[in-house]
Design a protein around this motif. Structure first.
Motif, PDB file in Angstrom:
ATOM      1  N   LEU A   1      -1.361   2.711   7.808  1.00 25.27           N
ATOM      2  CA  LEU A   1      -0.890   3.975   6.774  1.00 25.27           C
ATOM      3  C   LEU A   1      -1.172   5.732   7.478  1.00 25.27           C
ATOM      4  O   LEU A   1      -0.779   6.258   6.188  1.00 25.27           O
ATOM      5  N   GLY A   2      -2.245   5.219   8.192  1.00 24.65           N
ATOM      6  CA  GLY A   2      -2.108   6.909   8.534  1.00 24.65           C
ATOM      7  C   GLY A   2      -3.650   7.727   7.724  1.00 24.65           C
ATOM      8  O   GLY A   2      -4.381   8.528   7.632  1.00 24.65           O
ATOM      9  N   ALA A   3      -4.572   6.467   7.740  1.00 20.11           N
ATOM     10  CA  ALA A   3      -5.505   7.023   6.657  1.00 20.11           C
ATOM     11  C   ALA A   3      -6.807   6.964   7.250  1.00 20.11           C
ATOM     12  O   ALA A   3      -8.125   7.339   6.747  1.00 20.11           O
ATOM     13  N   SER A   4      -7.348   6.352   9.071  1.00 18.39           N
ATOM     14  CA  SER A   4      -8.307   6.751   9.019  1.00 18.39           C
ATOM     15  C   SER A   4      -8.566   8.106   9.563  1.00 18.39           C
ATOM     16  O   SER A   4      -7.580   8.269   9.616  1.00 18.39           O
ATOM     17  N   PRO A   5      -9.730   7.847   9.558  1.00 22.13           N
ATOM     18  CA  PRO A   5     -10.531   7.090   9.457  1.00 22.13           C
ATOM     19  C   PRO A   5     -11.658   7.057   8.192  1.00 22.13           C
ATOM     20  O   PRO A   5     -12.995   6.638   8.535  1.00 22.13           O
ATOM     21  N   ALA A   6     -10.767   6.341   7.203  1.00 18.33           N
ATOM     22  CA  ALA A   6     -11.091   6.537   5.937  1.00 18.33           C
ATOM     23  C   ALA A   6     -12.133   4.769   6.321  1.00 18.33           C
ATOM     24  O   ALA A   6     -11.609   3.655   6.785  1.00 18.33           O
ATOM     25  N   PRO A   7     -13.466   4.281   5.542  1.00 17.63           N
ATOM     26  CA  PRO A   7     -13.531   3.061   5.985  1.00 17.63           C
ATOM     27  C   PRO A   7     -13.273   2.513   5.375  1.00 17.63           C
ATOM     28  O   PRO A   7     -12.136   1.947   4.276  1.00 17.63           O
TER      29      PRO A   7
ATOM     30  N   GLY B   1       0.763  -0.660  -0.234  1.00 10.17           N
ATOM     31  CA  GLY B   1      -0.100   0.117  -0.253  1.00 10.17           C
ATOM     32  C   GLY B   1       0.827   1.477  -0.180  1.00 10.17           C
ATOM     33  O   GLY B   1       0.095   2.087  -1.067  1.00 10.17           O
ATOM     34  N   ARG B   2       1.549   1.481   0.411  1.00 10.97           N
ATOM     35  CA  ARG B   2       3.299   1.940   0.493  1.00 10.97           C
ATOM     36  C   ARG B   2       3.508   2.394  -0.786  1.00 10.97           C
ATOM     37  O   ARG B   2       3.618   4.229  -1.070  1.00 10.97           O
ATOM     38  N   GLU B   3       3.666   1.875  -0.916  1.00  8.87           N
ATOM     39  CA  GLU B   3       4.412   1.835  -2.604  1.00  8.87           C
ATOM     40  C   GLU B   3       3.418   2.451  -3.569  1.00  8.87           C
ATOM     41  O   GLU B   3       3.854   2.936  -4.403  1.00  8.87           O
ATOM     42  N   ALA B   4       2.254   1.737  -3.572  1.00 10.81           N
ATOM     43  CA  ALA B   4       1.323   2.488  -4.253  1.00 10.81           C
ATOM     44  C   ALA B   4       1.043   3.860  -3.938  1.00 10.81           C
ATOM     45  O   ALA B   4       0.745   4.616  -5.343  1.00 10.81           O
ATOM     46  N   LEU B   5       0.781   4.445  -2.783  1.00  7.41           N
ATOM     47  CA  LEU B   5       0.336   5.979  -2.570  1.00  7.41           C
ATOM     48  C   LEU B   5       1.930   6.406  -3.386  1.00  7.41           C
ATOM     49  O   LEU B   5       1.342   7.298  -3.741  1.00  7.41           O
ATOM     50  N   ALA B   6       2.935   6.605  -2.933  1.00  5.53           N
ATOM     51  CA  ALA B   6       4.320   6.537  -3.247  1.00  5.53           C
ATOM     52  C   ALA B   6       3.667   7.102  -5.312  1.00  5.53           C
ATOM     53  O   ALA B   6       4.194   8.232  -5.152  1.00  5.53           O
ATOM     54  N   ASP B   7       3.217   5.688  -5.665  1.00  7.18           N
ATOM     55  CA  ASP B   7       2.973   5.432  -7.172  1.00  7.18           C
ATOM     56  C   ASP B   7       2.659   6.492  -7.805  1.00  7.18           C
ATOM     57  O   ASP B   7       2.534   7.710  -8.645  1.00  7.18           O
ATOM     58  N   ALA B   8       1.488   6.937  -6.713  1.00  3.20           N
ATOM     59  CA  ALA B   8       0.345   7.398  -7.166  1.00  3.20           C
ATOM     60  C   ALA B   8       0.471   9.237  -7.364  1.00  3.20           C
ATOM     61  O   ALA B   8       0.064   9.819  -7.130  1.00  3.20           O
ATOM     62  N   GLY B   9       1.408   9.244  -5.778  1.00  2.24           N
ATOM     63  CA  GLY B   9       1.470  10.584  -5.638  1.00  2.24           C
ATOM     64  C   GLY B   9       0.294  10.701  -4.724  1.00  2.24           C
ATOM     65  O   GLY B   9      -0.255  12.268  -4.591  1.00  2.24           O
ATOM     66  N   ILE B  10       0.034   9.950  -3.999  1.00  2.00           N
ATOM     67  CA  ILE B  10      -1.119  10.450  -3.112  1.00  2.00           C
ATOM     68  C   ILE B  10      -0.991  10.733  -1.917  1.00  2.00           C
ATOM     69  O   ILE B  10      -0.386   9.784  -0.941  1.00  2.00           O
ATOM     70  N   GLU B  11      -1.370  10.702  -0.841  1.00  2.05           N
ATOM     71  CA  GLU B  11      -0.922  10.367   0.970  1.00  2.05           C
ATOM     72  C   GLU B  11      -2.015  10.164   1.599  1.00  2.05           C
ATOM     73  O   GLU B  11      -3.278   9.808   0.473  1.00  2.05           O
ATOM     74  N   ALA B  12      -2.168   9.618   2.165  1.00  2.00           N
ATOM     75  CA  ALA B  12      -2.676   8.238   3.103  1.00  2.00           C
ATOM     76  C   ALA B  12      -4.130   9.077   3.148  1.00  2.00           C
ATOM     77  O   ALA B  12      -4.998   8.356   3.735  1.00  2.00           O
ATOM     78  N   SER B  13      -4.210  10.090   3.952  1.00  2.00           N
ATOM     79  CA  SER B  13      -4.772  11.139   4.207  1.00  2.00           C
ATOM     80  C   SER B  13      -6.017  11.658   3.126  1.00  2.00           C
ATOM     81  O   SER B  13      -7.439  12.007   3.388  1.00  2.00           O
ATOM     82  N   GLN B  14      -5.496  10.436   1.975  1.00  2.00           N
ATOM     83  CA  GLN B  14      -6.121  11.407   0.565  1.00  2.00           C
ATOM     84  C   GLN B  14      -7.174  10.483   0.695  1.00  2.00           C
ATOM     85  O   GLN B  14      -8.698  10.610  -0.397  1.00  2.00           O
ATOM     86  N   LEU B  15      -7.068   9.578   0.986  1.00  2.00           N
ATOM     87  CA  LEU B  15      -7.657   8.163   0.904  1.00  2.00           C
ATOM     88  C   LEU B  15      -9.508   8.368   1.557  1.00  2.00           C
ATOM     89  O   LEU B  15      -9.714   8.725   2.552  1.00  2.00           O
ATOM     90  N   GLY B  16     -10.184   7.528   0.477  1.00  2.00           N
ATOM     91  CA  GLY B  16     -12.131   7.296   1.423  1.00  2.00           C
ATOM     92  C   GLY B  16     -11.901   6.175   1.211  1.00  2.00           C
ATOM     93  O   GLY B  16     -13.442   5.952   1.798  1.00  2.00           O
ATOM     94  N   ALA B  17     -11.281   5.509   1.314  1.00  2.00           N
ATOM     95  CA  ALA B  17     -11.809   4.389   1.620  1.00  2.00           C
ATOM     96  C   ALA B  17     -10.197   2.719   1.525  1.00  2.00           C
ATOM     97  O   ALA B  17      -9.715   3.198   0.154  1.00  2.00           O
TER      98      ALA B  17
END
Length: 354
Positions: free
Chosen positions: A113-119, A74-90
């Protein structure tokens, strides 16, 4: 009295399109070759290569969990997309080997990942789990319920292998693959083709449920019979098995139709494809599907099974990751992906390669 007027309910705006924006994997560092496998079953390196295409498979160390592997991918996918974990909606985790019925692996991964409180939730669709996850993420983003969704396919199949079992133990490996799905102006994920055939429900399955093990362990503990306790742990732990011929015939003849349906649903032809990334079940199944689809020579075919074995829900993103690493020029092209397995369940769609 006239009935009161009811206010209209608010709904999120519909997003015009979605795409896979980033890709990441985790491959365990223990590599098991065919000679090692043949310590446990009466076979040979030559037979395994010829019948399955597998040369090696990765296995996770005992202390490495499904959650550990999912987090790394998951961390590698976020880095590859240039997305922060806090931006995840699920966060969606497709797996059949998380050792807990509840809580979900996804909840733990989301926190790490630090994505809480994402579903967060797990999906149990075996080897089709990743494609089911893509379909779910596509729907969540297009409906406006989430801006970005992390989809992870992860398995630690080595926890559920009887090394002496001959129907599939030599096929299986461990690993994780993840993608970030997000909004785009131009659709990058086609309509998904999903389905099941419950008449063949037990063609791929655990040999039994955990309930007999629970009962046997409880009896052994109460009686103080140490030998019975050890025997219960050794013989009743659920392990994977399959009816190989049934699965092979179903995969070859029925999944080619599903793959063709996915191509047509995408509004393209096989000529438009850059890559074909099927579930890494068996090299003969992969080659036969490609033959039936009449894929042009320019279409690259994922054959990660040679080095990674069958990793169930993780196999498609692992294979796509290897293809992109070896052929960076395929980024932006179209890949047909199809997963199929225990249930029997299946899922397929065409994506634009990140």
């Amino acid at each position: 009295m006239s009935a009161p007027e009811h206010p209209a309910l608010a709904q999120p705006a519909i997003v015009p399109g979605t795409a896979v924006l980033g890709l990441g994997v985790h491959r365990p560092d223990v590599i098991v070759d065919n000679d090692q496998i043949c310590q446990w079953i009466d076979s040979s390196d030559e037979w395994i290569r010829k019948r399955t295409g597998i040369v090696t498979r990765h296995r996770a160390r005992p202390e490495v969990s499904v959650v550990d592997m999912a987090e790394a991918a998951g961390r590698e996918a976020l880095a590859d997309a240039g997305i922060e974990a806090s931006q995840l909606g699920a966060v969606l985790v497709s797996t059949v080997t998380h050792p807990y019925q509840t809580p979900s692996a996804a909840a733990a991964v989301t926190d790490r990942l630090g994505a809480s409180p994402a579903p967060a939730f797990d999906m149990s669709a075996a080897c089709a789990g990743y494609c089911y996850g893509i379909a779910q993420a596509d729907a969540l983003v297009r409906s406006g319920l989430a801006e970005y969704v992390l989809v992870i396919g992860v398995e630690k199949l080595s926890d559920f292998i009887d090394n002496h079992e001959r129907s599939m133990s030599f096929l299986l490996g461990d690993g994780a693959g993840a993608v970030v799905v997000g909004p785009t102006e131009t659709p990058g994920i086609s309509p998904s083709i999903l389905g099941s055939n419950g008449q063949k429900w037990d063609a791929v399955s655990m040999n039994q449920s955990l309930l007999p093990l629970r009962d046997a362990l409880e009896h052994a503990r109460r009686s103080g019979d140490v030998a019975a306790l050890l025997d219960a742990e050794a013989t009743l732990w659920p392990t994977l098995r399959q009816d190989g011929q049934t699965v092979f015939r179903w995969a070859v003849w029925e999944m080619a139709k599903v793959a063709q349906e996915a191509i047509e649903a995408a509004g393209i032809t096989a000529e438009d494809l850059t890559a074909f990334v099927p579930h890494q079940a068996n090299i003969r199944i992969i080659d036969e599907l490609a033959k039936q689809l009449k894929l042009p020579e320019h279409v690259l075919i994922g054959r990660d099974i040679v080095e990674a074995g069958n990793t169930s829900a993780a196999s498609i993103p692992l294979a796509l990751h290897r293809l992109r690493a070896e052929h960076p020029e395929i980024s932006g092209g179209l890949a047909l992906q199809i997963g199929f397995g225990a249930g029997l369940v299946y899922g397929a769609q065409v994506i634009r390669i990140p």
